[in-house]
Design a protein around this motif. Structure first.
Motif, PDB file in Angstrom:
ATOM      1  N   ALA A 119     -27.196  51.062  99.715  1.00  0.00           N
ATOM      2  CA  ALA A 119     -28.594  51.447  99.800  1.00  0.00           C
ATOM      3  C   ALA A 119     -28.688  52.905 100.232  1.00  0.00           C
ATOM      4  O   ALA A 119     -27.951  53.361 101.082  1.00  0.00           O
ATOM      5  N   LYS A 120     -29.597  53.672  99.614  1.00  0.00           N
ATOM      6  CA  LYS A 120     -29.765  55.069  99.960  1.00  0.00           C
ATOM      7  C   LYS A 120     -31.224  55.306 100.328  1.00  0.00           C
ATOM      8  O   LYS A 120     -32.128  54.709  99.777  1.00  0.00           O
ATOM      9  N   SER A 121     -31.464  56.210 101.262  1.00  0.00           N
ATOM     10  CA  SER A 121     -32.825  56.595 101.595  1.00  0.00           C
ATOM     11  C   SER A 121     -33.033  58.021 101.118  1.00  0.00           C
ATOM     12  O   SER A 121     -32.083  58.764 100.904  1.00  0.00           O
ATOM     13  N   GLU A 122     -34.279  58.407 100.944  1.00  0.00           N
ATOM     14  CA  GLU A 122     -34.582  59.741 100.458  1.00  0.00           C
ATOM     15  C   GLU A 122     -35.822  60.256 101.165  1.00  0.00           C
ATOM     16  O   GLU A 122     -36.622  59.490 101.690  1.00  0.00           O
ATOM     17  N   THR A 123     -35.978  61.560 101.182  1.00  0.00           N
ATOM     18  CA  THR A 123     -37.171  62.173 101.743  1.00  0.00           C
ATOM     19  C   THR A 123     -38.300  62.054 100.736  1.00  0.00           C
ATOM     20  O   THR A 123     -38.157  62.464  99.587  1.00  0.00           O
ATOM     21  N   VAL A 124     -39.407  61.490 101.151  1.00  0.00           N
ATOM     22  CA  VAL A 124     -40.577  61.362 100.289  1.00  0.00           C
ATOM     23  C   VAL A 124     -41.746  62.028 101.007  1.00  0.00           C
ATOM     24  O   VAL A 124     -42.184  61.567 102.057  1.00  0.00           O
ATOM     25  N   LEU A 125     -42.245  63.126 100.440  1.00  0.00           N
ATOM     26  CA  LEU A 125     -43.346  63.858 101.044  1.00  0.00           C
ATOM     27  C   LEU A 125     -44.696  63.487 100.436  1.00  0.00           C
ATOM     28  O   LEU A 125     -45.728  63.610 101.094  1.00  0.00           O
ATOM     29  N   LEU A 126     -44.668  63.037  99.183  1.00  0.00           N
ATOM     30  CA  LEU A 126     -45.903  62.661  98.494  1.00  0.00           C
ATOM     31  C   LEU A 126     -45.556  61.792  97.299  1.00  0.00           C
ATOM     32  O   LEU A 126     -44.552  62.051  96.627  1.00  0.00           O
ATOM     33  N   LYS A 127     -46.360  60.785  97.055  1.00  0.00           N
ATOM     34  CA  LYS A 127     -46.179  59.907  95.891  1.00  0.00           C
ATOM     35  C   LYS A 127     -47.521  59.730  95.202  1.00  0.00           C
ATOM     36  O   LYS A 127     -48.561  59.666  95.855  1.00  0.00           O
ATOM     37  N   GLY A 128     -47.481  59.631  93.888  1.00  0.00           N
ATOM     38  CA  GLY A 128     -48.715  59.405  93.153  1.00  0.00           C
ATOM     39  C   GLY A 128     -48.438  59.196  91.686  1.00  0.00           C
ATOM     40  O   GLY A 128     -47.285  59.029  91.264  1.00  0.00           O
ATOM     41  N   SER A 129     -49.490  59.213  90.896  1.00  0.00           N
ATOM     42  CA  SER A 129     -49.346  59.093  89.446  1.00  0.00           C
ATOM     43  C   SER A 129     -50.392  59.978  88.780  1.00  0.00           C
ATOM     44  O   SER A 129     -51.445  60.265  89.356  1.00  0.00           O
ATOM     45  N   THR A 130     -50.082  60.420  87.580  1.00  0.00           N
ATOM     46  CA  THR A 130     -50.987  61.296  86.851  1.00  0.00           C
ATOM     47  C   THR A 130     -50.605  61.304  85.380  1.00  0.00           C
ATOM     48  O   THR A 130     -49.575  60.751  84.995  1.00  0.00           O
ATOM     49  N   LYS A 131     -51.417  61.948  84.574  1.00  0.00           N
ATOM     50  CA  LYS A 131     -51.061  62.187  83.174  1.00  0.00           C
ATOM     51  C   LYS A 131     -50.212  63.447  83.108  1.00  0.00           C
ATOM     52  O   LYS A 131     -50.403  64.387  83.873  1.00  0.00           O
ATOM     53  N   ALA A 132     -49.266  63.452  82.180  1.00  0.00           N
ATOM     54  CA  ALA A 132     -48.406  64.616  81.992  1.00  0.00           C
ATOM     55  C   ALA A 132     -48.414  65.032  80.527  1.00  0.00           C
ATOM     56  O   ALA A 132     -48.377  64.187  79.629  1.00  0.00           O
ATOM     57  N   SER A 133     -48.483  66.318  80.303  1.00  0.00           N
ATOM     58  CA  SER A 133     -48.330  66.892  78.969  1.00  0.00           C
ATOM     59  C   SER A 133     -46.992  67.629  78.938  1.00  0.00           C
ATOM     60  O   SER A 133     -46.157  67.412  79.817  1.00  0.00           O
ATOM     61  N   TYR A 134     -46.790  68.490  77.961  1.00  0.00           N
ATOM     62  CA  TYR A 134     -45.538  69.248  77.931  1.00  0.00           C
ATOM     63  C   TYR A 134     -45.765  70.657  77.415  1.00  0.00           C
ATOM     64  O   TYR A 134     -46.777  70.949  76.762  1.00  0.00           O
ATOM     65  N   PHE A 135     -44.820  71.527  77.722  1.00  0.00           N
ATOM     66  CA  PHE A 135     -44.891  72.921  77.285  1.00  0.00           C
ATOM     67  C   PHE A 135     -43.478  73.477  77.165  1.00  0.00           C
ATOM     68  O   PHE A 135     -42.512  72.868  77.640  1.00  0.00           O
ATOM     69  N   TRP A 136     -43.370  74.648  76.534  1.00  0.00           N
ATOM     70  CA  TRP A 136     -42.106  75.380  76.509  1.00  0.00           C
ATOM     71  C   TRP A 136     -42.447  76.853  76.308  1.00  0.00           C
ATOM     72  O   TRP A 136     -42.647  77.317  75.192  1.00  0.00           O
ATOM     73  N   ASP A 137     -42.568  77.597  77.385  1.00  0.00           N
ATOM     74  CA  ASP A 137     -42.960  79.005  77.337  1.00  0.00           C
ATOM     75  C   ASP A 137     -41.732  79.906  77.309  1.00  0.00           C
ATOM     76  O   ASP A 137     -41.087  80.122  78.335  1.00  0.00           O
ATOM     77  N   ASP A 138     -41.422  80.434  76.142  1.00  0.00           N
ATOM     78  CA  ASP A 138     -40.271  81.342  76.034  1.00  0.00           C
ATOM     79  C   ASP A 138     -40.719  82.760  75.706  1.00  0.00           C
ATOM     80  O   ASP A 138     -39.912  83.587  75.290  1.00  0.00           O
ATOM     81  N   SER A 139     -42.013  83.024  75.872  1.00  0.00           N
ATOM     82  CA  SER A 139     -42.648  84.333  75.626  1.00  0.00           C
ATOM     83  C   SER A 139     -42.620  84.757  74.160  1.00  0.00           C
ATOM     84  O   SER A 139     -42.794  85.927  73.847  1.00  0.00           O
ATOM     85  N   SER A 140     -42.417  83.779  73.262  1.00  0.00           N
ATOM     86  CA  SER A 140     -42.395  84.093  71.831  1.00  0.00           C
ATOM     87  C   SER A 140     -43.787  84.066  71.208  1.00  0.00           C
ATOM     88  O   SER A 140     -43.963  84.480  70.071  1.00  0.00           O
ATOM     89  N   GLY A 141     -44.758  83.552  71.947  1.00  0.00           N
ATOM     90  CA  GLY A 141     -46.116  83.478  71.425  1.00  0.00           C
ATOM     91  C   GLY A 141     -46.391  82.241  70.603  1.00  0.00           C
ATOM     92  O   GLY A 141     -47.483  82.069  70.059  1.00  0.00           O
ATOM     93  N   ARG A 142     -45.407  81.346  70.496  1.00  0.00           N
ATOM     94  CA  ARG A 142     -45.592  80.123  69.712  1.00  0.00           C
ATOM     95  C   ARG A 142     -46.187  78.998  70.558  1.00  0.00           C
ATOM     96  O   ARG A 142     -46.029  78.962  71.765  1.00  0.00           O
ATOM     97  N   ALA A 143     -46.878  78.077  69.914  1.00  0.00           N
ATOM     98  CA  ALA A 143     -47.364  76.836  70.530  1.00  0.00           C
ATOM     99  C   ALA A 143     -48.178  77.071  71.800  1.00  0.00           C
ATOM    100  O   ALA A 143     -48.039  76.359  72.796  1.00  0.00           O
ATOM    101  N   GLY A 144     -49.043  78.093  71.778  1.00  0.00           N
ATOM    102  CA  GLY A 144     -49.886  78.351  72.934  1.00  0.00           C
ATOM    103  C   GLY A 144     -49.164  79.019  74.081  1.00  0.00           C
ATOM    104  O   GLY A 144     -49.677  79.103  75.196  1.00  0.00           O
ATOM    105  N   ASP A 145     -47.978  79.522  73.805  1.00  0.00           N
ATOM    106  CA  ASP A 145     -47.151  80.188  74.806  1.00  0.00           C
ATOM    107  C   ASP A 145     -47.907  81.368  75.421  1.00  0.00           C
ATOM    108  O   ASP A 145     -48.407  82.232  74.730  1.00  0.00           O
ATOM    109  N   THR A 146     -47.977  81.388  76.749  1.00  0.00           N
ATOM    110  CA  THR A 146     -48.703  82.462  77.435  1.00  0.00           C
ATOM    111  C   THR A 146     -47.771  83.453  78.119  1.00  0.00           C
ATOM    112  O   THR A 146     -48.204  84.276  78.917  1.00  0.00           O
ATOM    113  N   GLY A 147     -46.497  83.395  77.849  1.00  0.00           N
ATOM    114  CA  GLY A 147     -45.559  84.327  78.452  1.00  0.00           C
ATOM    115  C   GLY A 147     -44.538  83.619  79.316  1.00  0.00           C
ATOM    116  O   GLY A 147     -44.502  82.394  79.378  1.00  0.00           O
TER     117      GLY A 147
END
Length: 204
Positions: free
Chosen positions: A45-73
């Motif tokens: 059994a292992k224990s871990e530090t937990v400072l906050l727990k919750g749930s939310t919706k998640a989207s995704y991104f990949w900003d490589d500064s190429s200007g593609r797919a809504g990239d903002t830098g």
């Protein structure tokens, strides 16, 4: 050669007696201590530090500064875009933790700001596209910076756990929309951590 039942029993008894003597003499057993998790596993059994727990919706991104797919830098943290980096509308940069989606666990650190407008509708985490692909069974498309082969999923509901807060500005509590401006304010009153919990059954 087979041992007789009587001889075999005597050998077993002698072994048990020897183990008892060693234990009473303070000799530590070489067998590892294990905990039964209730699933048939005897992993420690292992224990871990937990400072906050919750749930939310998640989207995704990949900003490589190429200007593609809504990239903002390049990401706000100054770190190059990479797997394991997320964007948060309010948590301090370099906050660390992990998300869980359908039993799959992925570690993260906050390296950018966002989502912007979507955070006002409850989308509070922008996962990197490669992690999003792994979690949803898709593949990262390096040409479009999108995720293919996951049935068109663009948003997923995830559970999140914060294990370390970043030192800079930002809200050290449940996420709030980017428009709130919490991402640029120093928070000296972080959320009260929940009681320590056993490590989640999901594995990275």
């Amino acid at each position: 050669m087979r041992f007789s039942t009587t001889l075999r029993n005597r050998l077993i008894a002698a072994t048990l007696l020897g183990a008892s003597v060693l234990t009473s003499a303070g000799v530590v057993s070489a067998l590892p201590a294990a905990a039964d998790t209730g699933t048939g596993s005897t992993a420690p059994a292992k224990s871990e530090t937990v400072l906050l727990k919750g749930s939310t919706k998640a989207s995704y991104f990949w900003d490589d500064s190429s200007g593609r797919a809504g990239d903002t830098g390049l990401p706000a943290s100054g770190k190059p875009m990479q797997k394991g980096m997320i964007a948060s509308p309010s948590w301090p940069l370099f906050t660390e933790g992990y998300v869980i989606y359908k039993g799959k666990k992925a570690k993260f650190f906050v390296g950018d700001r966002g989502p912007g407008v979507p955070s006002s509708s409850g989308v509070m985490i922008d996962l990197d596209a490669k992690t999003f692909a792994d979690l949803t069974g898709g593949t990262f498309n390096s040409g479009t910076l999108g995720v293919d082969g996951n049935g068109g999923l663009g948003h997923i509901k995830v559970d999140y756990v914060i294990t370390k807060w970043g030192d800079g500005v930002g809200k050290k509590n449940y996420p709030v929309a980017f428009s709130s401006g919490a991402w640029k304010v120093k928070d000296s009153n972080p959320a009260t951590p929940p009681k320590a919990v056993l490590a989640d059954a999901a594995r990275p």
